[in-house]
Design a protein around this motif. Structure first.
Motif, PDB file in Angstrom:
ATOM      1  N   ILE A  64       0.920  -1.306  -0.051  1.00  0.00           N
ATOM      2  CA  ILE A  64      -0.028   0.121   0.152  1.00  0.00           C
ATOM      3  C   ILE A  64       0.679   1.243   0.058  1.00  0.00           C
ATOM      4  CG2 ILE A  64      -1.708   1.338   1.325  1.00  0.00           C
ATOM      5  CD1 ILE A  64      -2.835  -1.338   2.344  1.00  0.00           C
ATOM      6  N   SER A  65       1.990   0.906   0.715  1.00  0.00           N
ATOM      7  CA  SER A  65       2.841   2.463   0.990  1.00  0.00           C
ATOM      8  C   SER A  65       3.529   2.550  -0.459  1.00  0.00           C
ATOM      9  CB  SER A  65       4.059   2.148   1.955  1.00  0.00           C
ATOM     10  OG  SER A  65       4.902   3.192   1.899  1.00  0.00           O
ATOM     11  N   LEU A  66       4.061   1.380  -1.197  1.00  0.00           N
ATOM     12  CA  LEU A  66       4.708   1.624  -2.386  1.00  0.00           C
ATOM     13  C   LEU A  66       3.722   1.888  -3.654  1.00  0.00           C
ATOM     14  CD1 LEU A  66       6.607  -1.885  -2.291  1.00  0.00           C
ATOM     15  CD2 LEU A  66       7.465   0.493  -2.370  1.00  0.00           C
ATOM     16  N   PHE A  67       2.436   1.521  -3.420  1.00  0.00           N
ATOM     17  CA  PHE A  67       1.466   2.146  -4.440  1.00  0.00           C
ATOM     18  C   PHE A  67       0.998   3.528  -4.285  1.00  0.00           C
ATOM     19  CE2 PHE A  67      -3.179   3.100  -5.192  1.00  0.00           C
ATOM     20  CZ  PHE A  67      -3.082   2.771  -6.625  1.00  0.00           C
ATOM     21  N   GLN A  68       1.025   3.946  -2.991  1.00  0.00           N
ATOM     22  CA  GLN A  68       0.902   5.574  -2.670  1.00  0.00           C
ATOM     23  C   GLN A  68       1.846   6.230  -3.086  1.00  0.00           C
ATOM     24  OE1 GLN A  68       0.295   5.253   1.766  1.00  0.00           O
ATOM     25  NE2 GLN A  68      -2.037   5.164   1.441  1.00  0.00           N
ATOM     26  N   ASN A  69       3.199   5.813  -2.874  1.00  0.00           N
ATOM     27  CA  ASN A  69       4.437   6.548  -3.590  1.00  0.00           C
ATOM     28  C   ASN A  69       4.368   6.543  -5.019  1.00  0.00           C
ATOM     29  OD1 ASN A  69       5.260   7.098  -1.108  1.00  0.00           O
ATOM     30  ND2 ASN A  69       6.610   5.215  -0.789  1.00  0.00           N
ATOM     31  N   ALA A  70       3.970   5.487  -5.679  1.00  0.00           N
ATOM     32  CA  ALA A  70       3.925   5.553  -7.157  1.00  0.00           C
ATOM     33  C   ALA A  70       2.683   6.577  -7.651  1.00  0.00           C
ATOM     34  CB  ALA A  70       3.647   3.963  -7.722  1.00  0.00           C
ATOM     35  N   ILE A  71       1.522   6.580  -6.939  1.00  0.00           N
ATOM     36  CA  ILE A  71       0.478   7.529  -7.351  1.00  0.00           C
ATOM     37  C   ILE A  71       0.940   8.913  -7.054  1.00  0.00           C
ATOM     38  CG2 ILE A  71      -1.616   8.218  -6.603  1.00  0.00           C
ATOM     39  CD1 ILE A  71      -1.588   5.580  -8.369  1.00  0.00           C
ATOM     40  N   LYS A  72       1.801   9.336  -6.154  1.00  0.00           N
ATOM     41  CA  LYS A  72       2.360  10.623  -6.039  1.00  0.00           C
ATOM     42  C   LYS A  72       3.327  10.930  -7.042  1.00  0.00           C
ATOM     43  CE  LYS A  72       1.960  10.223  -0.725  1.00  0.00           C
ATOM     44  NZ  LYS A  72       2.745  10.190   0.655  1.00  0.00           N
ATOM     45  N   ARG A  73       4.145  10.093  -7.315  1.00  0.00           N
ATOM     46  CA  ARG A  73       5.194  10.195  -8.549  1.00  0.00           C
ATOM     47  C   ARG A  73       4.461  10.424  -9.722  1.00  0.00           C
ATOM     48  NH1 ARG A  73       7.815   5.965  -6.478  1.00  0.00           N
ATOM     49  NH2 ARG A  73       7.002   4.635  -7.772  1.00  0.00           N
ATOM     50  N   LEU A  74       3.414   9.518 -10.170  1.00  0.00           N
ATOM     51  CA  LEU A  74       2.655   9.863 -11.293  1.00  0.00           C
ATOM     52  C   LEU A  74       1.852  11.396 -11.125  1.00  0.00           C
ATOM     53  CD1 LEU A  74       0.796   6.474 -11.666  1.00  0.00           C
ATOM     54  CD2 LEU A  74       2.584   7.546 -13.076  1.00  0.00           C
ATOM     55  N   LEU A  75       1.281  11.906 -10.189  1.00  0.00           N
ATOM     56  CA  LEU A  75       0.863  13.222  -9.903  1.00  0.00           C
ATOM     57  C   LEU A  75       1.755  14.088 -10.101  1.00  0.00           C
ATOM     58  CD1 LEU A  75      -1.706  12.455  -7.012  1.00  0.00           C
ATOM     59  CD2 LEU A  75      -2.276  12.859  -9.259  1.00  0.00           C
ATOM     60  N   THR A  76       2.942  14.106  -9.820  1.00  0.00           N
ATOM     61  CA  THR A  76       4.060  15.104 -10.127  1.00  0.00           C
ATOM     62  C   THR A  76       4.373  15.343 -11.519  1.00  0.00           C
ATOM     63  OG1 THR A  76       5.954  13.650  -9.910  1.00  0.00           O
ATOM     64  CG2 THR A  76       5.021  14.846  -7.745  1.00  0.00           C
ATOM     65  N   GLN A  77       3.931  14.141 -12.263  1.00  0.00           N
ATOM     66  CA  GLN A  77       4.113  13.982 -13.823  1.00  0.00           C
ATOM     67  C   GLN A  77       2.769  14.605 -14.453  1.00  0.00           C
ATOM     68  OE1 GLN A  77       5.473  10.103 -14.553  1.00  0.00           O
ATOM     69  NE2 GLN A  77       7.095  10.324 -13.080  1.00  0.00           N
ATOM     70  N   ASN A  78       2.175  15.162 -13.625  1.00  0.00           N
ATOM     71  CA  ASN A  78       0.765  15.412 -14.428  1.00  0.00           C
ATOM     72  C   ASN A  78      -0.236  14.423 -15.015  1.00  0.00           C
ATOM     73  OD1 ASN A  78       1.157  18.360 -13.245  1.00  0.00           O
ATOM     74  ND2 ASN A  78       2.436  18.469 -15.260  1.00  0.00           N
ATOM     75  N   LYS A  79      -0.002  13.303 -14.482  1.00  0.00           N
ATOM     76  CA  LYS A  79      -0.852  12.184 -14.847  1.00  0.00           C
ATOM     77  C   LYS A  79      -2.218  12.297 -14.377  1.00  0.00           C
ATOM     78  CE  LYS A  79       2.776  10.507 -17.057  1.00  0.00           C
ATOM     79  NZ  LYS A  79       2.813  10.282 -18.448  1.00  0.00           N
ATOM     80  N   ILE A  80      -3.135  11.496 -15.122  1.00  0.00           N
ATOM     81  CA  ILE A  80      -4.458  11.821 -14.491  1.00  0.00           C
ATOM     82  C   ILE A  80      -4.737  10.184 -13.721  1.00  0.00           C
ATOM     83  CG2 ILE A  80      -6.948  11.884 -15.112  1.00  0.00           C
ATOM     84  CD1 ILE A  80      -6.057  13.574 -17.386  1.00  0.00           C
ATOM     85  N   ILE A  81      -5.178  10.436 -12.653  1.00  0.00           N
ATOM     86  CA  ILE A  81      -5.368   8.931 -11.696  1.00  0.00           C
ATOM     87  C   ILE A  81      -6.927   9.148 -11.479  1.00  0.00           C
ATOM     88  CG2 ILE A  81      -4.906   7.851  -9.682  1.00  0.00           C
ATOM     89  CD1 ILE A  81      -2.421   8.306 -11.455  1.00  0.00           C
ATOM     90  N   LEU A  82      -7.713   7.862 -11.833  1.00  0.00           N
ATOM     91  CA  LEU A  82      -8.945   7.605 -11.672  1.00  0.00           C
ATOM     92  C   LEU A  82      -9.129   6.365 -10.598  1.00  0.00           C
ATOM     93  CD1 LEU A  82     -10.274   8.235 -15.218  1.00  0.00           C
ATOM     94  CD2 LEU A  82     -10.458   9.824 -13.015  1.00  0.00           C
ATOM     95  N   PRO A  83      -9.311   6.439  -9.540  1.00  0.00           N
ATOM     96  CA  PRO A  83      -9.623   5.353  -8.564  1.00  0.00           C
ATOM     97  C   PRO A  83     -10.981   5.030  -8.619  1.00  0.00           C
ATOM     98  CG  PRO A  83      -9.284   7.127  -7.322  1.00  0.00           C
ATOM     99  CD  PRO A  83      -9.140   7.856  -8.711  1.00  0.00           C
ATOM    100  N   LEU A  84     -11.470   3.538  -8.467  1.00  0.00           N
ATOM    101  CA  LEU A  84     -12.623   3.335  -8.440  1.00  0.00           C
ATOM    102  C   LEU A  84     -12.849   2.438  -7.129  1.00  0.00           C
ATOM    103  CD1 LEU A  84     -13.337   1.817 -12.311  1.00  0.00           C
ATOM    104  CD2 LEU A  84     -13.888   4.205 -11.095  1.00  0.00           C
ATOM    105  N   PHE A  85     -13.801   2.704  -6.358  1.00  0.00           N
ATOM    106  CA  PHE A  85     -13.779   2.161  -5.067  1.00  0.00           C
ATOM    107  C   PHE A  85     -15.226   1.376  -4.991  1.00  0.00           C
ATOM    108  CE2 PHE A  85     -10.325   4.597  -4.341  1.00  0.00           C
ATOM    109  CZ  PHE A  85      -9.373   3.833  -3.694  1.00  0.00           C
ATOM    110  N   SER A  86     -15.641   0.142  -4.654  1.00  0.00           N
ATOM    111  CA  SER A  86     -17.095  -0.170  -4.417  1.00  0.00           C
ATOM    112  C   SER A  86     -17.665   0.558  -3.232  1.00  0.00           C
ATOM    113  CB  SER A  86     -17.157  -1.677  -4.314  1.00  0.00           C
ATOM    114  OG  SER A  86     -16.708  -2.258  -5.569  1.00  0.00           O
ATOM    115  N   PRO A  87     -18.764   0.486  -2.993  1.00  0.00           N
ATOM    116  CA  PRO A  87     -19.347   1.494  -1.696  1.00  0.00           C
ATOM    117  C   PRO A  87     -19.310   0.244  -0.748  1.00  0.00           C
ATOM    118  CG  PRO A  87     -20.933   1.075  -3.404  1.00  0.00           C
ATOM    119  CD  PRO A  87     -19.719   0.690  -4.094  1.00  0.00           C
TER     120      PRO A  87
END
Length: 87
Positions: A64-87
């Motif tokens: 989970i920590s590695l995933f969060q860090n990867a997302i942060k890196r992508l966001l700094t590169q102006n990538k679009i992140i669309l997470p889907l979560f079930s209710p």
């Protein structure tokens, strides 16, 4: 597992070790390890938009920590992140 990631430009073997994914056939991996492989394959695709469906489901704390860090890196590169979560 390495054969699934062999087209990536990144050092995928290093990522597999970092994410602690055993070198087994996909059918022999646990749900959490299959989830890790899916995340790595998507991250290595080098896209402008990333869609994740319940990305942390079955992941351990380190992953989970590695995933969060990867997302942060992508966001700094102006990538679009669309997470889907079930209710």
């Amino acid at each position: 597992i390495f054969s699934k990631l062999s087209n990536a430009k990144t050092d995928y073997k290093k990522l597999v070790i970092e994410w602690n994914i055993p070198n087994k056939k996909m059918t022999n991996l646990s749900k959490g390890n299959k989830q890790k492989v899916g995340i790595l394959m998507m991250l290595l695709a080098e896209s402008d938009v990333y869609l994740f469906d319940e990305p942390t489901d079955a992941l351990d704390d380190k992953a989970i920590s590695l995933f969060q860090n990867a997302i942060k890196r992508l966001l700094t590169q102006n990538k679009i992140i669309l997470p889907l979560f079930s209710p």
